[in-house]
Design a protein around this motif. Structure first.
Motif, PDB file in Angstrom:
ATOM      1  N   LEU A  11      -4.227   6.748   6.079  1.00 37.60           N
ATOM      2  CA  LEU A  11      -4.521   5.918   4.916  1.00 37.60           C
ATOM      3  C   LEU A  11      -3.376   5.999   3.906  1.00 37.60           C
ATOM      4  N   GLY A  12      -2.848   7.192   3.704  1.00 39.15           N
ATOM      5  CA  GLY A  12      -1.710   7.368   2.800  1.00 39.15           C
ATOM      6  C   GLY A  12      -0.466   6.645   3.276  1.00 39.15           C
ATOM      7  N   ILE A  13      -0.211   6.712   4.568  1.00 40.68           N
ATOM      8  CA  ILE A  13       0.959   6.032   5.134  1.00 40.68           C
ATOM      9  C   ILE A  13       0.816   4.524   4.990  1.00 40.68           C
ATOM     10  N   ALA A  14      -0.390   4.022   5.323  1.00 41.25           N
ATOM     11  CA  ALA A  14      -0.625   2.579   5.209  1.00 41.25           C
ATOM     12  C   ALA A  14      -0.483   2.117   3.770  1.00 41.25           C
ATOM     13  N   ALA A  15      -1.022   2.891   2.844  1.00 40.72           N
ATOM     14  CA  ALA A  15      -0.925   2.533   1.427  1.00 40.72           C
ATOM     15  C   ALA A  15       0.530   2.534   0.977  1.00 40.72           C
ATOM     16  N   GLU A  16       1.267   3.550   1.386  1.00 43.33           N
ATOM     17  CA  GLU A  16       2.682   3.638   1.016  1.00 43.33           C
ATOM     18  C   GLU A  16       3.474   2.461   1.573  1.00 43.33           C
ATOM     19  N   CYS A  17       3.164   2.071   2.802  1.00 44.05           N
ATOM     20  CA  CYS A  17       3.853   0.917   3.411  1.00 44.05           C
ATOM     21  C   CYS A  17       3.620  -0.358   2.609  1.00 44.05           C
ATOM     22  N   HIS A  18       2.454  -0.459   1.976  1.00 43.26           N
ATOM     23  CA  HIS A  18       2.120  -1.635   1.176  1.00 43.26           C
ATOM     24  C   HIS A  18       2.478  -1.448  -0.297  1.00 43.26           C
ATOM     25  N   GLY A  19       2.986  -0.260  -0.643  1.00 41.98           N
ATOM     26  CA  GLY A  19       3.392  -0.001  -2.021  1.00 41.98           C
ATOM     27  C   GLY A  19       2.222   0.117  -2.991  1.00 41.98           C
ATOM     28  N   ILE A  20       1.084   0.581  -2.487  1.00 38.79           N
ATOM     29  CA  ILE A  20      -0.099   0.729  -3.329  1.00 38.79           C
ATOM     30  C   ILE A  20      -0.723   2.103  -3.097  1.00 38.79           C
ATOM     31  N   THR A  21      -1.732   2.424  -3.890  1.00 33.03           N
ATOM     32  CA  THR A  21      -2.424   3.704  -3.723  1.00 33.03           C
ATOM     33  C   THR A  21      -3.475   3.592  -2.626  1.00 33.03           C
ATOM     34  N   ARG A  22      -3.972   4.743  -2.179  1.00 30.59           N
ATOM     35  CA  ARG A  22      -5.055   4.745  -1.195  1.00 30.59           C
ATOM     36  C   ARG A  22      -6.264   3.988  -1.741  1.00 30.59           C
ATOM     37  N   ALA A  23      -6.583   4.227  -3.012  1.00 27.31           N
ATOM     38  CA  ALA A  23      -7.743   3.574  -3.630  1.00 27.31           C
ATOM     39  C   ALA A  23      -7.575   2.060  -3.617  1.00 27.31           C
ATOM     40  N   ASP A  24      -6.384   1.587  -3.998  1.00 25.83           N
ATOM     41  CA  ASP A  24      -6.132   0.140  -3.984  1.00 25.83           C
ATOM     42  C   ASP A  24      -6.243  -0.424  -2.570  1.00 25.83           C
ATOM     43  N   LEU A  25      -5.732   0.318  -1.610  1.00 23.78           N
ATOM     44  CA  LEU A  25      -5.809  -0.128  -0.222  1.00 23.78           C
ATOM     45  C   LEU A  25      -7.263  -0.239   0.222  1.00 23.78           C
ATOM     46  N   LEU A  26      -8.052   0.773  -0.093  1.00 29.77           N
ATOM     47  CA  LEU A  26      -9.468   0.729   0.280  1.00 29.77           C
ATOM     48  C   LEU A  26     -10.180  -0.441  -0.390  1.00 29.77           C
ATOM     49  N   GLU A  27      -9.854  -0.712  -1.649  1.00 36.04           N
ATOM     50  CA  GLU A  27     -10.455  -1.857  -2.337  1.00 36.04           C
ATOM     51  C   GLU A  27     -10.098  -3.160  -1.633  1.00 36.04           C
ATOM     52  N   GLN A  28      -8.839  -3.301  -1.239  1.00 35.38           N
ATOM     53  CA  GLN A  28      -8.422  -4.519  -0.526  1.00 35.38           C
ATOM     54  C   GLN A  28      -9.155  -4.669   0.791  1.00 35.38           C
ATOM     55  N   VAL A  29      -9.307  -3.567   1.512  1.00 38.85           N
ATOM     56  CA  VAL A  29      -9.992  -3.608   2.796  1.00 38.85           C
ATOM     57  C   VAL A  29     -11.442  -4.040   2.595  1.00 38.85           C
ATOM     58  N   VAL A  30     -12.109  -3.451   1.619  1.00 38.37           N
ATOM     59  CA  VAL A  30     -13.517  -3.783   1.375  1.00 38.37           C
ATOM     60  C   VAL A  30     -13.649  -5.223   0.887  1.00 38.37           C
ATOM     61  N   ARG A  31     -12.797  -5.635  -0.044  1.00 35.24           N
ATOM     62  CA  ARG A  31     -12.872  -7.001  -0.572  1.00 35.24           C
ATOM     63  C   ARG A  31     -12.583  -8.043   0.490  1.00 35.24           C
ATOM     64  N   SER A  32     -11.677  -7.755   1.388  1.00 39.29           N
ATOM     65  CA  SER A  32     -11.349  -8.728   2.433  1.00 39.29           C
ATOM     66  C   SER A  32     -12.357  -8.670   3.576  1.00 39.29           C
ATOM     67  N   ASN A  33     -13.231  -7.641   3.540  1.00 40.56           N
ATOM     68  CA  ASN A  33     -14.241  -7.456   4.579  1.00 40.56           C
ATOM     69  C   ASN A  33     -13.583  -7.382   5.951  1.00 40.56           C
ATOM     70  N   ASN A  34     -12.401  -6.808   5.990  1.00 41.17           N
ATOM     71  CA  ASN A  34     -11.649  -6.679   7.219  1.00 41.17           C
ATOM     72  C   ASN A  34     -11.320  -5.207   7.402  1.00 41.17           C
ATOM     73  N   LEU A  35     -12.217  -4.476   8.013  1.00 39.43           N
ATOM     74  CA  LEU A  35     -12.064  -3.029   8.096  1.00 39.43           C
ATOM     75  C   LEU A  35     -10.917  -2.589   9.002  1.00 39.43           C
ATOM     76  N   ALA A  36     -10.356  -3.482   9.790  1.00 41.11           N
ATOM     77  CA  ALA A  36      -9.215  -3.130  10.626  1.00 41.11           C
ATOM     78  C   ALA A  36      -7.902  -3.431   9.915  1.00 41.11           C
ATOM     79  N   PHE A  37      -7.978  -4.086   8.789  1.00 46.49           N
ATOM     80  CA  PHE A  37      -6.858  -4.588   7.983  1.00 46.49           C
ATOM     81  C   PHE A  37      -5.523  -3.908   8.298  1.00 46.49           C
ATOM     82  N   PRO A  38      -4.984  -3.031   7.492  1.00 45.73           N
ATOM     83  CA  PRO A  38      -3.651  -2.502   7.808  1.00 45.73           C
ATOM     84  C   PRO A  38      -3.675  -1.158   8.509  1.00 45.73           C
ATOM     85  N   LEU A  39      -4.831  -0.642   8.859  1.00 48.29           N
ATOM     86  CA  LEU A  39      -4.889   0.722   9.369  1.00 48.29           C
ATOM     87  C   LEU A  39      -4.681   0.838  10.867  1.00 48.29           C
ATOM     88  N   ALA A  40      -4.994  -0.179  11.635  1.00 46.88           N
ATOM     89  CA  ALA A  40      -4.955  -0.051  13.092  1.00 46.88           C
ATOM     90  C   ALA A  40      -3.620   0.462  13.626  1.00 46.88           C
TER      91      ALA A  40
END
Length: 96
Positions: A11-40
């Motif tokens: 989760l930290g690596i994915a967030a860093e790749c997107h230039g955001i925090t883990r919390a922001d990344l989780l919010e994006q995943v939940v809001r987009s309702n795409n749980l596979a979003f950038p983590l796969a």
């Protein structure tokens, strides 16, 4: 929220790749309702790293069972062979 160490790291690596925090990344995943979003892809890489770590520990156990000094040439040869094996097992193959 409870996560495994590997998932937290991924989760930290994915967030860093997107230039955001883990919390922001989780919010994006939940809001987009795409749980596979950038983590796969990151989780897959994280799992590979975990396998390398596990295999390295096993290789060290095997080397210890040889009961050779760490400076012995046969120890170094076995160590080199085990490292190469780990590399071959964990590196994705490319089809020609």
């Amino acid at each position: 929220m409870r996560l495994t160490d590997a998932t937290w790291k991924a989760l930290g690596i994915a967030a860093e790749c997107h230039g955001i925090t883990r919390a922001d990344l989780l919010e994006q995943v939940v809001r987009s309702n795409n749980l596979a979003f950038p983590l796969a892809p990151v989780l897959k890489q994280s799992q590979t790293n975990l396998h390398v770590e596990q295999l390295t520990v096993l290789a060290e156990q095997v080397l210890a069972e040889l009961k050779l000094g760490k400076q012995a040439s046969s120890y170094k040869s076995a160590q080199k062979a085990l490292r190469r094996l780990i590399e071959l097992v964990t590196t994705p193959t490319t089809s020609k």
